[in-house]
Design a protein around this motif. Structure first.
Motif, PDB file in Angstrom:
ATOM      1  N   LEU A 120     -17.897  49.607 -19.667  1.00  0.00           N
ATOM      2  CA  LEU A 120     -18.961  48.669 -20.300  1.00  0.00           C
ATOM      3  C   LEU A 120     -18.947  47.317 -19.699  1.00  0.00           C
ATOM      4  O   LEU A 120     -20.114  46.841 -19.594  1.00  0.00           O
ATOM      5  CB  LEU A 120     -18.367  48.440 -21.584  1.00  0.00           C
ATOM      6  CG  LEU A 120     -18.164  49.559 -22.724  1.00  0.00           C
ATOM      7  CD1 LEU A 120     -17.233  49.424 -23.865  1.00  0.00           C
ATOM      8  CD2 LEU A 120     -19.648  49.803 -23.239  1.00  0.00           C
ATOM      9  N   LEU A 121     -17.916  47.065 -19.035  1.00  0.00           N
ATOM     10  CA  LEU A 121     -17.910  45.566 -18.436  1.00  0.00           C
ATOM     11  C   LEU A 121     -18.808  45.654 -16.876  1.00  0.00           C
ATOM     12  O   LEU A 121     -19.643  44.774 -16.760  1.00  0.00           O
ATOM     13  CB  LEU A 121     -16.445  45.174 -17.967  1.00  0.00           C
ATOM     14  CG  LEU A 121     -16.467  43.808 -17.110  1.00  0.00           C
ATOM     15  CD1 LEU A 121     -17.111  42.745 -17.958  1.00  0.00           C
ATOM     16  CD2 LEU A 121     -15.106  43.559 -16.653  1.00  0.00           C
ATOM     17  N   ILE A 122     -18.778  46.734 -16.498  1.00  0.00           N
ATOM     18  CA  ILE A 122     -19.623  46.811 -15.169  1.00  0.00           C
ATOM     19  C   ILE A 122     -21.147  46.957 -15.475  1.00  0.00           C
ATOM     20  O   ILE A 122     -21.947  46.226 -15.040  1.00  0.00           O
ATOM     21  CB  ILE A 122     -19.356  48.062 -14.381  1.00  0.00           C
ATOM     22  CG1 ILE A 122     -18.206  47.891 -13.696  1.00  0.00           C
ATOM     23  CG2 ILE A 122     -20.524  48.601 -13.458  1.00  0.00           C
ATOM     24  CD1 ILE A 122     -17.543  49.194 -13.174  1.00  0.00           C
ATOM     25  N   GLU A 123     -21.619  47.594 -16.776  1.00  0.00           N
ATOM     26  CA  GLU A 123     -23.032  47.603 -17.177  1.00  0.00           C
ATOM     27  C   GLU A 123     -23.351  46.235 -17.637  1.00  0.00           C
ATOM     28  O   GLU A 123     -24.369  45.661 -17.307  1.00  0.00           O
ATOM     29  CB  GLU A 123     -23.006  48.669 -18.385  1.00  0.00           C
ATOM     30  CG  GLU A 123     -24.402  48.766 -18.843  1.00  0.00           C
ATOM     31  CD  GLU A 123     -25.179  49.611 -18.185  1.00  0.00           C
ATOM     32  OE1 GLU A 123     -26.553  49.693 -18.579  1.00  0.00           O
ATOM     33  OE2 GLU A 123     -24.580  50.251 -17.309  1.00  0.00           O
ATOM     34  N   MET A 124     -22.452  45.519 -18.221  1.00  0.00           N
ATOM     35  CA  MET A 124     -22.821  43.875 -18.805  1.00  0.00           C
ATOM     36  C   MET A 124     -23.027  43.111 -17.935  1.00  0.00           C
ATOM     37  O   MET A 124     -23.764  42.234 -17.494  1.00  0.00           O
ATOM     38  CB  MET A 124     -21.736  43.396 -19.576  1.00  0.00           C
ATOM     39  CG  MET A 124     -21.512  44.299 -20.953  1.00  0.00           C
ATOM     40  SD  MET A 124     -20.163  43.907 -21.901  1.00  0.00           S
ATOM     41  CE  MET A 124     -20.233  44.933 -23.414  1.00  0.00           C
ATOM     42  N   GLU A 127     -26.344  43.895 -15.691  1.00  0.00           N
ATOM     43  CA  GLU A 127     -27.460  43.552 -16.644  1.00  0.00           C
ATOM     44  C   GLU A 127     -27.578  42.009 -16.631  1.00  0.00           C
ATOM     45  O   GLU A 127     -28.655  41.691 -16.945  1.00  0.00           O
ATOM     46  CB  GLU A 127     -27.329  43.969 -18.173  1.00  0.00           C
ATOM     47  CG  GLU A 127     -27.354  45.434 -18.264  1.00  0.00           C
ATOM     48  CD  GLU A 127     -28.972  45.697 -18.214  1.00  0.00           C
ATOM     49  OE1 GLU A 127     -29.906  45.123 -19.059  1.00  0.00           O
ATOM     50  OE2 GLU A 127     -29.335  46.923 -17.536  1.00  0.00           O
ATOM     51  N   THR A 128     -26.690  41.258 -16.132  1.00  0.00           N
ATOM     52  CA  THR A 128     -26.763  39.799 -15.947  1.00  0.00           C
ATOM     53  C   THR A 128     -26.842  39.355 -14.622  1.00  0.00           C
ATOM     54  O   THR A 128     -26.534  38.317 -14.329  1.00  0.00           O
ATOM     55  CB  THR A 128     -25.632  39.136 -16.667  1.00  0.00           C
ATOM     56  OG1 THR A 128     -24.390  39.928 -16.291  1.00  0.00           O
ATOM     57  CG2 THR A 128     -25.782  39.539 -18.193  1.00  0.00           C
ATOM     58  N   GLY A 129     -27.073  40.347 -13.666  1.00  0.00           N
ATOM     59  CA  GLY A 129     -27.322  40.142 -12.195  1.00  0.00           C
ATOM     60  C   GLY A 129     -26.212  40.093 -11.174  1.00  0.00           C
ATOM     61  O   GLY A 129     -26.493  39.691 -10.150  1.00  0.00           O
ATOM     62  N   PHE A 130     -24.988  40.464 -11.699  1.00  0.00           N
ATOM     63  CA  PHE A 130     -23.878  40.589 -10.782  1.00  0.00           C
ATOM     64  C   PHE A 130     -24.117  42.029 -10.111  1.00  0.00           C
ATOM     65  O   PHE A 130     -24.563  42.928 -10.480  1.00  0.00           O
ATOM     66  CB  PHE A 130     -22.645  40.469 -11.497  1.00  0.00           C
ATOM     67  CG  PHE A 130     -22.594  38.957 -12.100  1.00  0.00           C
ATOM     68  CD1 PHE A 130     -21.877  38.123 -11.036  1.00  0.00           C
ATOM     69  CD2 PHE A 130     -22.707  38.586 -13.309  1.00  0.00           C
ATOM     70  CE1 PHE A 130     -21.551  37.050 -11.767  1.00  0.00           C
ATOM     71  CE2 PHE A 130     -22.572  37.312 -13.728  1.00  0.00           C
ATOM     72  CZ  PHE A 130     -21.904  36.458 -12.878  1.00  0.00           C
ATOM     73  N   SER A 131     -23.341  42.103  -8.850  1.00  0.00           N
ATOM     74  CA  SER A 131     -23.077  43.389  -8.208  1.00  0.00           C
ATOM     75  C   SER A 131     -21.953  43.666  -8.515  1.00  0.00           C
ATOM     76  O   SER A 131     -20.685  42.982  -8.110  1.00  0.00           O
ATOM     77  CB  SER A 131     -23.215  42.992  -6.677  1.00  0.00           C
ATOM     78  OG  SER A 131     -22.841  44.204  -6.025  1.00  0.00           O
ATOM     79  N   ALA A 132     -21.387  44.733  -9.091  1.00  0.00           N
ATOM     80  CA  ALA A 132     -20.262  45.213  -9.712  1.00  0.00           C
ATOM     81  C   ALA A 132     -19.960  46.661  -9.614  1.00  0.00           C
ATOM     82  O   ALA A 132     -20.909  47.351  -9.675  1.00  0.00           O
ATOM     83  CB  ALA A 132     -20.006  44.645 -11.173  1.00  0.00           C
ATOM     84  N   LYS A 144     -14.575  45.384  -9.519  1.00  0.00           N
ATOM     85  CA  LYS A 144     -14.856  44.644  -8.079  1.00  0.00           C
ATOM     86  C   LYS A 144     -16.238  44.090  -8.433  1.00  0.00           C
ATOM     87  O   LYS A 144     -17.392  44.620  -8.545  1.00  0.00           O
ATOM     88  CB  LYS A 144     -15.017  45.590  -6.965  1.00  0.00           C
ATOM     89  CG  LYS A 144     -14.880  44.851  -5.681  1.00  0.00           C
ATOM     90  CD  LYS A 144     -14.833  45.994  -4.602  1.00  0.00           C
ATOM     91  CE  LYS A 144     -15.233  45.186  -3.161  1.00  0.00           C
ATOM     92  NZ  LYS A 144     -14.995  46.192  -2.222  1.00  0.00           N
ATOM     93  N   VAL A 145     -16.362  42.493  -8.267  1.00  0.00           N
ATOM     94  CA  VAL A 145     -17.484  42.026  -8.410  1.00  0.00           C
ATOM     95  C   VAL A 145     -17.781  41.148  -7.130  1.00  0.00           C
ATOM     96  O   VAL A 145     -16.891  40.388  -6.497  1.00  0.00           O
ATOM     97  CB  VAL A 145     -17.330  40.799  -9.469  1.00  0.00           C
ATOM     98  CG1 VAL A 145     -18.538  40.127  -9.659  1.00  0.00           C
ATOM     99  CG2 VAL A 145     -17.010  41.524 -10.966  1.00  0.00           C
ATOM    100  N   GLU A 146     -18.901  41.391  -6.515  1.00  0.00           N
ATOM    101  CA  GLU A 146     -19.107  40.720  -5.214  1.00  0.00           C
ATOM    102  C   GLU A 146     -19.993  39.493  -5.542  1.00  0.00           C
ATOM    103  O   GLU A 146     -21.217  39.928  -5.745  1.00  0.00           O
ATOM    104  CB  GLU A 146     -19.751  41.697  -4.227  1.00  0.00           C
ATOM    105  CG  GLU A 146     -18.986  43.069  -4.001  1.00  0.00           C
ATOM    106  CD  GLU A 146     -19.454  43.761  -2.776  1.00  0.00           C
ATOM    107  OE1 GLU A 146     -20.811  43.583  -2.406  1.00  0.00           O
ATOM    108  OE2 GLU A 146     -18.870  44.975  -2.507  1.00  0.00           O
ATOM    109  N   LEU A 147     -19.709  38.541  -5.228  1.00  0.00           N
ATOM    110  CA  LEU A 147     -20.348  37.267  -5.234  1.00  0.00           C
ATOM    111  C   LEU A 147     -20.956  36.845  -3.940  1.00  0.00           C
ATOM    112  O   LEU A 147     -20.927  37.527  -3.171  1.00  0.00           O
ATOM    113  CB  LEU A 147     -19.587  35.914  -5.697  1.00  0.00           C
ATOM    114  CG  LEU A 147     -18.948  36.198  -7.104  1.00  0.00           C
ATOM    115  CD1 LEU A 147     -17.922  34.961  -7.616  1.00  0.00           C
ATOM    116  CD2 LEU A 147     -19.618  36.629  -8.234  1.00  0.00           C
TER     117      LEU A 147
END
Length: 286
Positions: A120-124, A127-132, A144-147
């Protein structure tokens, strides 16, 4: 739109969503794959779940739309919205229950296990512009979130950012004090790997709940995706055995013995085959 037409559209979606061996994992998000699997297992409406998810995204996007300083702050606002304001969290008290594994139940209850919360978190995040992406980490699922200039790891069980040092402690806690964090452990896993892990978690939850029929359905889906998985065939054999489908159980155990003759459990399986064969013979005589 007429109700009958809506029902027909939904049924077509359900029919097209059955998980099968030739599925293109890249054509779907993790959440779509998870909801497809859940739909097949429980009959949960995919459209109803999508509607619930859309409502959730409206709330999240409204919370972070004014956050323009940097991606890390935006990420922290998103996590705060989910875990502090909306109360998403891991459920320690009923960790292995089915309601903590099914993504639709987790979205509704805001409680779950790491992999369901993580999906669920990856989808959110996306949807808000992050690479996850997801990692099937030794101690549990990690996001894993790539900034732009950094890589951040999030524990979906509590929404906290975790450092590499903390991840190593998790590894040592899971694999022993001599274990060390390796670069390979931090590689993102594919949709295929993650969705198979998710269905395996569902299977374990149904076994815990003594719902062997639905556990068997989970096993069937896993074997559809990987028909030659000898260990899954073995597990299906145990489920058949509990349902007193002894011939099918013997077939599965025999297949495992042929594929993995050196496995430590082989002698036990041979004993089980003999016992079930004797019981079947006795039932036939009577």
């Amino acid at each position: 739109m007429e109700l009958d037409e809506q029902d027909a559209i939904e049924q077509r979606i359900l029919n097209a969503s059955i998980i099968h061996e030739g599925i293109d994992y890249s054509a779907y998000s993790l959440l779509q794959l998870a909801s497809m699997a859940e739909s097949e297992i429980t009959g949960q409406s995919i459209l109803q779940f999508q509607d619930s998810m859309r409502l959730q995204m409206i709330v999240i996007k409204s919370q972070i739309k004014h956050e323009t300083t940097n991606d890390l702050n935006k990420l922290k606002v998103l996590l705060n919205t989910l875990y502090q304001e909306q109360g998403f969290s891991g459920d320690w008290k009923a960790f292995f229950e089915v309601k903590n594994a099914l993504v639709s139940k987790v979205l509704a209850r805001r409680k779950g296990v790491p992999i369901s919360l993580g999906i669920l978190l990856i989808e959110m995040l996306k949807e808000t512009g992050f690479s996850a992406q997801g990692i099937c980490f030794p101690s549990g699922f990690i996001v894993k979130v790539e900034l732009e200039f950094d890589v951040i790891y999030v524990d979906p069980f509590n929404g906290e950012l975790v450092s590499c040092k903390q991840l190593e402690l998790k590894v040592r806690g899971q694999l022993g004090n001599h274990a060390r964090l390796t670069a390979e452990m931090l590689n993102a896993d594919s949709n295929e790997v993650i969705i198979k892990r998710y269905i395996s978690v569902l299977k374990a939850a149904y076994i815990q709940a003594e719902n062997i029929e639905l556990a068997l359905l989970c096993s069937d889906i896993l074997l559809r995706l990987d028909p030659e998985d000898a260990f899954e065939v073995r597990d299906r054999g145990f489920l058949f055995q509990q349902l007193e489908c002894f011939r099918l159980a013997c077939n599965d155990f025999t297949y495992f013995i042929e594929q993995c003759p050196e496995d430590p459990i082989v002698n036990l399986l041979k004993q089980q085959i003999k016992q079930m064969t004797d019981e079947h013979s006795a039932q036939t005589i009577h």
